[in-house]
Design a protein around this motif. Structure first.
Motif, PDB file in Angstrom:
ATOM      1  N   GLN A   1       0.823  -1.207   0.000  1.00 45.03           N
ATOM      2  CA  GLN A   1       0.000   0.000   0.000  1.00 45.03           C
ATOM      3  C   GLN A   1       0.857   1.257   0.000  1.00 45.03           C
ATOM      4  O   GLN A   1       0.564   2.232  -0.716  1.00 45.03           O
ATOM      5  CB  GLN A   1      -0.940  -0.003   1.213  1.00 45.03           C
ATOM      6  N   ALA A   2       1.931   1.252   0.788  1.00 39.75           N
ATOM      7  CA  ALA A   2       2.809   2.419   0.847  1.00 39.75           C
ATOM      8  C   ALA A   2       3.480   2.673  -0.502  1.00 39.75           C
ATOM      9  O   ALA A   2       3.550   3.815  -0.975  1.00 39.75           O
ATOM     10  CB  ALA A   2       3.870   2.221   1.928  1.00 39.75           C
ATOM     11  N   VAL A   3       3.982   1.627  -1.124  1.00 37.83           N
ATOM     12  CA  VAL A   3       4.682   1.777  -2.399  1.00 37.83           C
ATOM     13  C   VAL A   3       3.718   2.184  -3.507  1.00 37.83           C
ATOM     14  O   VAL A   3       4.043   3.022  -4.366  1.00 37.83           O
ATOM     15  CB  VAL A   3       5.429   0.478  -2.753  1.00 37.83           C
ATOM     16  N   LYS A   4       2.525   1.627  -3.505  1.00 38.38           N
ATOM     17  CA  LYS A   4       1.519   2.027  -4.490  1.00 38.38           C
ATOM     18  C   LYS A   4       1.229   3.523  -4.379  1.00 38.38           C
ATOM     19  O   LYS A   4       1.195   4.244  -5.386  1.00 38.38           O
ATOM     20  CB  LYS A   4       0.243   1.205  -4.280  1.00 38.38           C
ATOM     21  N   GLU A   5       1.024   4.009  -3.166  1.00 38.05           N
ATOM     22  CA  GLU A   5       0.778   5.434  -2.958  1.00 38.05           C
ATOM     23  C   GLU A   5       1.988   6.267  -3.369  1.00 38.05           C
ATOM     24  O   GLU A   5       1.844   7.363  -3.927  1.00 38.05           O
ATOM     25  CB  GLU A   5       0.419   5.686  -1.498  1.00 38.05           C
ATOM     26  N   ALA A   6       3.176   5.755  -3.109  1.00 40.46           N
ATOM     27  CA  ALA A   6       4.399   6.470  -3.487  1.00 40.46           C
ATOM     28  C   ALA A   6       4.526   6.581  -5.001  1.00 40.46           C
ATOM     29  O   ALA A   6       4.928   7.629  -5.529  1.00 40.46           O
ATOM     30  CB  ALA A   6       5.616   5.760  -2.905  1.00 40.46           C
ATOM     31  N   PHE A   7       4.202   5.520  -5.717  1.00 36.90           N
ATOM     32  CA  PHE A   7       4.266   5.564  -7.179  1.00 36.90           C
ATOM     33  C   PHE A   7       3.294   6.585  -7.751  1.00 36.90           C
ATOM     34  O   PHE A   7       3.611   7.292  -8.718  1.00 36.90           O
ATOM     35  CB  PHE A   7       3.966   4.181  -7.760  1.00 36.90           C
ATOM     36  N   ILE A   8       2.119   6.659  -7.162  1.00 35.53           N
ATOM     37  CA  ILE A   8       1.149   7.658  -7.614  1.00 35.53           C
ATOM     38  C   ILE A   8       1.693   9.063  -7.391  1.00 35.53           C
ATOM     39  O   ILE A   8       1.616   9.925  -8.268  1.00 35.53           O
ATOM     40  CB  ILE A   8      -0.197   7.461  -6.882  1.00 35.53           C
ATOM     41  N   ALA A   9       2.274   9.296  -6.225  1.00 35.64           N
ATOM     42  CA  ALA A   9       2.859  10.605  -5.920  1.00 35.64           C
ATOM     43  C   ALA A   9       4.005  10.933  -6.867  1.00 35.64           C
ATOM     44  O   ALA A   9       4.145  12.064  -7.344  1.00 35.64           O
ATOM     45  CB  ALA A   9       3.335  10.640  -4.474  1.00 35.64           C
TER      46      ALA A   9
ATOM     47  N   ILE B   1      -1.392   3.200 -12.678  1.00 33.84           N
ATOM     48  CA  ILE B   1      -2.276   2.941 -11.538  1.00 33.84           C
ATOM     49  C   ILE B   1      -3.468   3.891 -11.545  1.00 33.84           C
ATOM     50  O   ILE B   1      -4.608   3.484 -11.284  1.00 33.84           O
ATOM     51  CB  ILE B   1      -1.496   3.069 -10.218  1.00 33.84           C
ATOM     52  N   THR B   2      -3.219   5.167 -11.867  1.00 34.99           N
ATOM     53  CA  THR B   2      -4.296   6.167 -11.847  1.00 34.99           C
ATOM     54  C   THR B   2      -5.087   6.205 -13.146  1.00 34.99           C
ATOM     55  O   THR B   2      -6.069   6.946 -13.241  1.00 34.99           O
ATOM     56  CB  THR B   2      -3.719   7.565 -11.573  1.00 34.99           C
TER      57      THR B   2
ATOM     58  N   SER C   1      -2.116   6.593 -17.990  1.00 37.31           N
ATOM     59  CA  SER C   1      -1.356   5.937 -19.051  1.00 37.31           C
ATOM     60  C   SER C   1      -1.836   4.503 -19.181  1.00 37.31           C
ATOM     61  O   SER C   1      -2.205   3.885 -18.177  1.00 37.31           O
ATOM     62  CB  SER C   1       0.145   5.936 -18.742  1.00 37.31           C
ATOM     63  N   PRO C   2      -1.832   3.968 -20.403  1.00 41.40           N
ATOM     64  CA  PRO C   2      -2.235   2.565 -20.558  1.00 41.40           C
ATOM     65  C   PRO C   2      -1.160   1.634 -20.037  1.00 41.40           C
ATOM     66  O   PRO C   2       0.028   1.942 -20.065  1.00 41.40           O
ATOM     67  CB  PRO C   2      -2.394   2.425 -22.079  1.00 41.40           C
ATOM     68  N   GLY C   3      -1.578   0.496 -19.559  1.00 38.75           N
ATOM     69  CA  GLY C   3      -0.646  -0.543 -19.144  1.00 38.75           C
ATOM     70  C   GLY C   3      -0.648  -1.650 -20.174  1.00 38.75           C
ATOM     71  O   GLY C   3      -0.433  -1.409 -21.349  1.00 38.75           O
ATOM     72  N   ARG C   4      -0.905  -2.854 -19.730  1.00 41.82           N
ATOM     73  CA  ARG C   4      -1.064  -3.978 -20.662  1.00 41.82           C
ATOM     74  C   ARG C   4      -2.360  -3.773 -21.443  1.00 41.82           C
ATOM     75  O   ARG C   4      -3.420  -3.558 -20.865  1.00 41.82           O
ATOM     76  CB  ARG C   4      -1.099  -5.290 -19.878  1.00 41.82           C
TER      77      ARG C   4
END
Length: 308
Positions: free
Chosen positions: A20-28, A266-267, A270-273
């Motif tokens: 959860q922390a890393v996911k939030e960090a990537f968004i930031a 994540i947000t 941008s497209p992913g797969r």
């Protein structure tokens, strides 16, 4: 000032908290919320020893992480890797917390892989191949097992004794695991993770089948390389933080400019797969904002533990 020692942070950390922390960090990191500064890498007096400083800031989090690697510690019976996170007050610049995070760092690094797998690997991906048998590899397997149901894990390692010891540890934890060659591992894999200190490609591009997701976790300084450059024209490329990834991460070895940050995936910006046949590659160069977010969650968890 709050000080969390290694015993405290080991008791507080979990794959779920780190994810959860890393996911939030990537968004930031992919927004205007965070500023991430260039990494400082330096050498210690011992042969092959090194330390790094990674720093970042947001409106509410300011600080840095120091990471050390002293290979001679192995002979002393103490860990070769060390990590400490320092947090400053955004209002005054005063040091408000130090967080011992050597074991936490392994969870944090693996969480980056888990987030990437969660958002980029096929939903039905079940065969994981891991290159590497060292400090980090076990955490990678266990973190990915929280986001995908693994039917088989294939371990590729040069040192057979270390590989077999690693396999035994995973079996004890209920992971279905076997040893395999680099070619066999790539040909079988739905997910490939490289967690090494390699300076040359670990496998050949044509061994990788369509639909595979690759997470490259090892490159964090100039000269490191785990992937064959021939994979890039075949793949969609993603990273934790673009400007760092192309300097010290795996993408220092490609001129491909179409590299998307995982936070934007994540947000939904941008497209992913896009297709089950896509090959996706994620480069984790390791960014300081991950450490700050993890430290904040550990501090919050500690408050819950000590509260009446």
């Amino acid at each position: 000032m709050i000080c969390l020692n290694e015993a405290q942070t080991c008791a507080l950390i979990s794959h779920q908290l780190a994810y959860q922390a890393v996911k939030e960090a990537f968004i930031a990191a992919s927004s205007d919320e965070a500023t991430i500064f260039p990494v400082v890498n330096a050498s210690g007096p011992q042969s092959d020893s090194m330390f790094s400083i990674k720093s970042a800031s947001t409106a509410t989090l300011v600080g840095w992480k120091t990471g050390t690697y002293w290979p001679g510690n192995h002979d002393r019976g103490i860990p070769c890797h060390g990590t400490t996170i320092f947090l400053l007050s955004p209002e005054t610049g005063e040091l408000v917390a130090t967080v011992a995070a050597s074991k936490v760092n392994a969870y944090r690094t693996a969480a980056a892989d888990a987030v990437a797998v969660d958002y980029l690997a096929r939903p039905d991906a079940s065969v994981l191949t891991v290159f590497g048998t060292g400090h980090q590899a076990e955490y990678e397997v266990l973190a990915i097992a929280t986001v995908r149901k693994l039917s088989r894990v294939i371990i590729v390692g040069r040192d057979e004794a270390r590989r077999d010891q690693f396999i035994t540890r995973l079996i004890v934890q209920g992971i279905p695991v076997v040893a395999g060659s680099a070619q066999y591992g790539c040909e079988q894999a739905d997910i490939i993770v490289t967690a090494t200190a390699a300076k040359a490609p670990l496998f050949q591009s044509h061994w990788v089948k369509p639909g595979t997701h690759i997470s490259a976790m090892g490159a964090d300084k100039n000269g490191k390389q785990e992937l064959p450059v021939e994979i890039y024209p075949r793949a969609k490329l993603f990273c934790d933080y673009h400007s760092q990834s192309v300097v010290i991460g795996e993408y220092q070895h490609t001129s491909n400019t179409e590299i998307r940050e995982i936070g934007a995936v994540i947000t939904g910006r941008s497209p992913g797969r896009v297709s089950p046949e896509d090959i996706t590659v994620f480069d984790s160069s390791g960014i300081a904002i991950q450490d700050l977010f993890v430290a904040k969650k550990l501090l919050n968890a500690q408050k819950v533990v000590v509260s009446p």
